[in-house]
Write a protein that holds these residues in place. Sequence first.
Motif, PDB file in Angstrom:
ATOM      1  N   GLN A 266      -2.515  10.130  -4.139  1.00 42.87           N
ATOM      2  CA  GLN A 266      -2.812   9.397  -4.840  1.00 42.87           C
ATOM      3  C   GLN A 266      -2.741   7.876  -4.218  1.00 42.87           C
TER       4      GLN A 266
ATOM      5  N   ARG B 213      -7.565   1.467  -6.288  1.00 38.67           N
ATOM      6  CA  ARG B 213      -6.898   2.695  -6.449  1.00 38.67           C
ATOM      7  C   ARG B 213      -7.944   4.683  -5.677  1.00 38.67           C
TER       8      ARG B 213
ATOM      9  N   ASN C 230      -7.708   8.550  -5.622  1.00 37.34           N
ATOM     10  CA  ASN C 230      -7.393   9.479  -5.693  1.00 37.34           C
ATOM     11  C   ASN C 230      -8.291  10.897  -5.244  1.00 37.34           C
TER      12      ASN C 230
ATOM     13  N   GLU D  51       1.381  -1.535  -0.188  1.00 35.26           N
ATOM     14  CA  GLU D  51      -0.246   0.123  -0.234  1.00 35.26           C
ATOM     15  C   GLU D  51       0.615   1.047   0.172  1.00 35.26           C
TER      16      GLU D  51
ATOM     17  N   ARG E 265      -6.058  -4.071  -5.833  1.00 34.55           N
ATOM     18  CA  ARG E 265      -6.650  -3.059  -6.997  1.00 34.55           C
ATOM     19  C   ARG E 265      -7.167  -2.605  -6.829  1.00 34.55           C
TER      20      ARG E 265
ATOM     21  N   ARG F  14      -2.844   3.841  -3.067  1.00 33.61           N
ATOM     22  CA  ARG F  14      -2.434   2.727  -4.364  1.00 33.61           C
ATOM     23  C   ARG F  14      -2.947   1.381  -2.415  1.00 33.61           C
TER      24      ARG F  14
END
Length: 208
Positions: free
Chosen positions: A177, A186, A188, A166, A184, A179
């Motif tokens: 951001q 994401r 933003n 992470e 998976r 992650r």
Amino acid sequence: AAIFGAMIVTSACAPRLRPLTGNPAPNRFPDAALQRGHQRLVFTWTLEDRDFEGRGEGAARMAYPDSARVDFFLAGGIGSGSAVLVGSELRLPEDGGRLARQLVPPAPLMWAALGRSAVPPSVDTVARVDGDTLRADIGRPVAWRLTFARDTLRRVERVKDGRIVESVSRLADGRVQYRDAVSRRRLNLSVTRADSASTFDPSIWNLP
């Protein structure tokens, strides 16, 4: 056994942590803390994961030294979610708060998104400086890596078995951001406004 094997394969997709570069540095980091007083950030957000894609707006209200409330609003007014951080504790709504659970990373990474370093301390810390960039590996084996550009926290990475599972990156233009390499996911964030406030109503720290 199949599920366990899938978890191993997914974790292996996480990027490896590269060795530190630069010159040895003291294990003293810049003071990555909230601003004194009260502050309010307004942002837009987008989220992508295996089960959900969405976008919307949000706001973060922060009170020095260690309290924050983050509210997310799904575009179109069809959903919302909230989370409260107090110290190392992350509070989510007791009624489920599905949107908040999809959006909000663990407490140290949520704090990193807001510019505060809240990684669990460790005596096993190695720091190196390369130009105006300081990187520090925390734990043995390494559990976290922090990256500072001058006095600003720019990146926090959670490490497991030598891989970055992470991370939160804070860019100079106000974008953040998050992650999650395993799920998976994401997220933003783009900060559109930052204001100082005189105070906040104490009720904002309570979630239903």
